[in-house]
Design a protein around this motif. Sequence first.
Motif, PDB file in Angstrom:
ATOM      1  N   LYS A   1      31.070 -28.023 -53.818  1.00 50.36           N
ATOM      2  CA  LYS A   1      32.075 -27.919 -52.751  1.00 50.36           C
ATOM      3  C   LYS A   1      33.485 -27.978 -53.347  1.00 50.36           C
ATOM      4  O   LYS A   1      34.357 -27.197 -52.955  1.00 50.36           O
ATOM      5  N   GLU A   2      33.706 -28.893 -54.308  1.00 50.61           N
ATOM      6  CA  GLU A   2      35.019 -28.991 -54.949  1.00 50.61           C
ATOM      7  C   GLU A   2      35.337 -27.720 -55.737  1.00 50.61           C
ATOM      8  O   GLU A   2      36.469 -27.235 -55.727  1.00 50.61           O
TER       9      GLU A   2
ATOM     10  N   ALA B   1      34.452 -31.757 -49.064  1.00 52.22           N
ATOM     11  CA  ALA B   1      34.059 -32.340 -50.350  1.00 52.22           C
ATOM     12  C   ALA B   1      34.302 -33.844 -50.339  1.00 52.22           C
ATOM     13  O   ALA B   1      33.457 -34.622 -50.812  1.00 52.22           O
TER      14      ALA B   1
END
Length: 168
Positions: free
Chosen positions: A92-93, A63
Motif C-alpha cells: 500500500k505504501e 496504509a
Amino acid sequence: MRKSLLIMFLLFAAGITANAQKFALIDMEYILKNIPAYQSASNELNQVSKQWQNEVEKLGKEAKSLYDSYQASVKTLSDAQKTKKEEEIVAKEKSAAELRRKYFGPEGELREALMQPIQDEIYEAVKEISTQKGYAVVVDRASASSIIFASPSIDISNEVLAKLGYSN
C-alpha cells in the motif's frame, strides 16, 4: 621591429574581436506570464493536482490504517499472518509512492501533456531568433541565479513573445 610588433598586436586584437560571440537573455517567467495558454494550463494543472493529492493522501491513510491495525494485533498474529500484514502495508505504501511519482514527479502525466507543447514552442522561437541574429548562447535570466546584472539591451524576451504571436 617595433612597427611589425604593433601590426601583429593589432591583427591579434582584430582576430579576437572578430571571433567575439554574441549573447542574449530571456526571462522565461516573464514569457510564460504573457502566454494565455500557459496560464490556463497552469490553472487546469492546479485543479487536477488537488484531486490527485486527495488520491495520494487516501492511499497514505489506508496504509497508516493497516499499520495501526497491525500494531494493535501484532501479539496475537502468527508469523505467517505478520508477514502477510507487513507485505500488505508495504504494498500500500509503495502504491502511494508510485502514484505520487506518477502524478507529481518531474515527468508527471498532466504536466507533460499541458506544459511541454508550450515549452517546445518557446524553445523553437528562441532557436529561430538565435539563428537569425547569430547568438551563440541564450541564457534564461529566471533560472540563472549567478547573473548579477545584465544589460536590458540583450534581453530578447519581447522578441520571443512577438515570434509566438503575443505582442506586449
